[in-house]
Write a protein that holds these residues in place. Structure first.
Motif, PDB file in Angstrom:
ATOM      1  N   ILE A 133       0.797  -1.638  -0.041  1.00  0.00           N
ATOM      2  CA  ILE A 133      -0.235  -0.171   0.044  1.00  0.00           C
ATOM      3  C   ILE A 133       1.018   1.188   0.081  1.00  0.00           C
ATOM      4  O   ILE A 133       0.648   2.327  -0.863  1.00  0.00           O
ATOM      5  N   ALA A 134       1.644   1.284   0.324  1.00  0.00           N
ATOM      6  CA  ALA A 134       2.942   2.493   0.948  1.00  0.00           C
ATOM      7  C   ALA A 134       3.576   2.529  -0.876  1.00  0.00           C
ATOM      8  O   ALA A 134       3.634   4.120  -1.425  1.00  0.00           O
ATOM      9  N   GLN A 135       3.913   1.763  -1.613  1.00  0.00           N
ATOM     10  CA  GLN A 135       4.456   1.857  -2.611  1.00  0.00           C
ATOM     11  C   GLN A 135       3.273   2.551  -3.496  1.00  0.00           C
ATOM     12  O   GLN A 135       4.351   3.380  -4.059  1.00  0.00           O
ATOM     13  N   TYR A 136       2.559   2.169  -3.440  1.00  0.00           N
ATOM     14  CA  TYR A 136       1.299   2.884  -4.550  1.00  0.00           C
ATOM     15  C   TYR A 136       0.374   3.773  -3.640  1.00  0.00           C
ATOM     16  O   TYR A 136      -0.615   4.245  -4.295  1.00  0.00           O
ATOM     17  N   ASN A 137       0.505   4.556  -2.590  1.00  0.00           N
ATOM     18  CA  ASN A 137      -0.140   4.935  -1.993  1.00  0.00           C
ATOM     19  C   ASN A 137      -0.764   6.520  -2.913  1.00  0.00           C
ATOM     20  O   ASN A 137      -0.031   7.057  -3.136  1.00  0.00           O
ATOM     21  N   LYS A 138      -2.084   6.465  -2.493  1.00  0.00           N
ATOM     22  CA  LYS A 138      -2.856   7.881  -3.843  1.00  0.00           C
ATOM     23  C   LYS A 138      -2.170   7.745  -5.185  1.00  0.00           C
ATOM     24  O   LYS A 138      -1.732   9.196  -5.538  1.00  0.00           O
ATOM     25  N   ASP A 139      -1.991   6.775  -5.860  1.00  0.00           N
ATOM     26  CA  ASP A 139      -1.013   7.281  -6.987  1.00  0.00           C
ATOM     27  C   ASP A 139      -1.615   6.660  -8.574  1.00  0.00           C
ATOM     28  O   ASP A 139      -1.357   7.396  -9.482  1.00  0.00           O
ATOM     29  N   ASN A 140      -3.109   6.777  -8.517  1.00  0.00           N
ATOM     30  CA  ASN A 140      -4.018   6.954  -9.310  1.00  0.00           C
ATOM     31  C   ASN A 140      -4.038   5.703  -9.899  1.00  0.00           C
ATOM     32  O   ASN A 140      -4.945   5.758 -11.267  1.00  0.00           O
ATOM     33  N   ARG A 141      -3.625   4.802  -9.902  1.00  0.00           N
ATOM     34  CA  ARG A 141      -3.510   3.425 -10.507  1.00  0.00           C
ATOM     35  C   ARG A 141      -4.776   2.927  -9.744  1.00  0.00           C
ATOM     36  O   ARG A 141      -4.525   1.346  -9.294  1.00  0.00           O
TER      37      ARG A 141
END
Length: 500
Positions: free
Chosen positions: A287-295
């Motif tokens: 979750i941290a790696q992709y946090n709030k990335d629009n993916r």
């Protein structure tokens, strides 16, 4: 001790254990679940087959006596190209299936509307539908490497120039995120006569066997929410360790974390325990790696670090271990997993499967091979102090290499492989121009990349609050000012490279 058992025993009465099995959500720095990674919410307006094409590629670029070839998939969109046909954009594929959604959406398409290139996306050999060999047995994987992939791109560019009748002075701009971000930079470094510029997002340029800094960044991410969140994760992990020492505690762990196999049967198996703790840590890392990335896939787009930390600081849920289990069960839910399968032997068995129809052929086996032969990148618990416990050290990752691919892939082999990669590409001392290195502060991979401008002709953009490859995804009204500014700066740099 007694109070803890009472609290947990009450809490587990509220849990319903489902049957079934699953594989890990996050492994070797990549999300395993396909639906979590998908881009279907971007609403592709036409069939992917509209863009899909195939290119005849050489199997072994480094053996002139090997004449074998195979079919490599690529996508092409020529709706933006100018009359001169003198600009080409290339999205480099990575350790997963290429997606036709990128041909209609994403930041690079916004740039394409401005600069009028022909747009290509090339799928990486051995991933997606680009199958160079009949199966994934280890002797066939010797053709899977970043070096072979870079030459694939070079041959592809040369042939596309002819096939699509591009201008003799066409300028190619490469785009890549994560491992392909590294490839984009290395492509410009190795083939400057073919590639005029490159956007390298979240690319780990430094091969690192023991990437223990990874979880240090995850820890920093949790601390940004609050010290209470960080402390709750740490205390929950300590409580897991406590319950592992007692029969009743082991049974409570089975229920709390929806374990597919009772952990009491396997508590003496250090590899199973390592896999269990690594999986719990991976719940936060993924979750941290992709946090709030629009993916945004349909099932996970609302799950952020804020959501996880809201759970971890919510005392009404119960003690910290119960909150930790609530996070785990949320991850199981959004990835359609019925239970947590922590069994090491089962994971290894699946990663040993050499069929293109296997569960891990989506990239798990292939990417593991590349980490074992080129990069390392092992996210270990060797950083101290470690809030996720110390049960998944470097030895645990090295053991996976030997168990999956054979005894040759031992610690000495891996150390030599990592050193070779850094010598070959220059690591953080890469000598290159017309490349922009983009990283986000929330993304743990920034620790292995260039985050400060060392050469004006190869600037770095460091996005405070930015996640993994977040600058590449479609715009959102929720984008931070820093992310918006990064996209603008990248567009300006591309314009300067193209003399526009």
């Amino acid at each position: 001790m007694t109070k803890l058992f009472v609290l947990i025993s009450i809490a587990v009465l509220l849990c319903i254990v489902e049957t079934g099995h699953c594989w890990r959500f996050f492994y070797n720095g990549r999300v395993v679940d396909k639906d979590y990674q998908n881009t279907k919410s971007w609403n592709l307006q036409s069939s992917p087959s509209k863009y899909e094409r195939w290119f005849t590629q050489k199997l072994d670029h480094f053996n002139p006596n090997d004449e074998r070839t195979w079919k490599q998939r690529y996508y092409v969109n020529d709706e933006f190209v100018n009359k001169q046909r003198n600009i080409a954009f290339l999205m480099i594929g990575g350790e997963g299936e290429a997606s036709a959604d990128w041909m209609e959406s994403g930041a690079w398409i916004d740039y394409a509307k401005e600069f009028k290139p022909i747009c290509f996306q090339l799928e990486h050999r051995y991933y997606g539908k680009s199958h160079p060999t009949e199966d994934l047995r280890t002797k066939n994987l010797k053709f899977l490497s970043s070096q072979q992939a870079l030459v694939d791109v070079a041959y592809f560019i040369e042939n596309m120039n002819i096939q699509y009748e591009l201008s003799p002075d066409v300028k190619w701009i490469a785009f890549g995120g994560s491992y392909p971000g590294s490839l984009a930079a290395w492509l410009r470094q190795k083939y400057p006569h073919l590639v005029h510029g490159a956007m390298s997002a979240s690319g780990p340029l430094l091969a690192e066997l023991n990437f223990d800094q990874y979880f240090k960044v995850v820890e920093d991410d949790l601390r940004l929410y609050s010290d209470d969140c960080l402390n709750a994760v740490q205390e929950g992990t300590i409580q897991v360790n406590t319950l592992l020492k007692h029969k009743l505690g082991q049974r409570n762990l089975d229920t709390l974390f929806k374990l597919c196999d009772p952990i009491g049967r396997n508590v003496e198996n250090s590899l199973d325990i390592s896999n269990f703790f690594s999986t719990l840590a991976g719940n936060f890392a993924g979750i941290a790696q992709y946090n709030k990335d629009n993916r945004k896939s349909n099932r996970q787009h609302n799950v952020t670090l804020d959501v996880l930390c809201n759970i971890m600081v919510n005392q009404s849920i119960g003690p910290q271990i119960t909150r930790l289990s609530a996070v785990n069960n949320l991850i199981l839910s959004i990835t359609n997993q019925e239970c947590l399968d922590y069994k090491y032997d089962k994971m290894i068995s699946e990663l040993r499967n050499i069929s293109w129809d296997s569960i891990t052929s989506e990239g798990g086996r292939q990417w593991t091979y590349q980490t074992c032969t080129e990069f390392g990148f092992y996210q270990t618990s060797d950083y101290k102090p470690q809030i996720f416990g110390d049960k998944f050290p470097l030895d645990f990752s090295v053991q996976q290499c030997t168990d999956i691919f054979g005894p040759r892939y031992n610690l000495t082999f891996l150390q030599d492989a990592v050193e070779r990669t850094n010598i070959m590409y220059g690591a953080l001392n890469i000598d290159v121009t017309n490349v922009v290195f983009v990283h986000g502060s929330v993304d743990p991979w920034h620790a292995l990349g260039i985050t400060k401008t060392l050469e004006n002709r190869a600037p770095a953009i460091y996005i405070e609050g930015g996640a993994h490859c977040s600058n590449m995804y479609p715009k959102s009204e929720n984008d931070t000012p820093q992310l918006r500014a990064a996209r603008v700066q990248i567009q300006q740099l591309i314009g300067s490279w193209l003399d526009l």
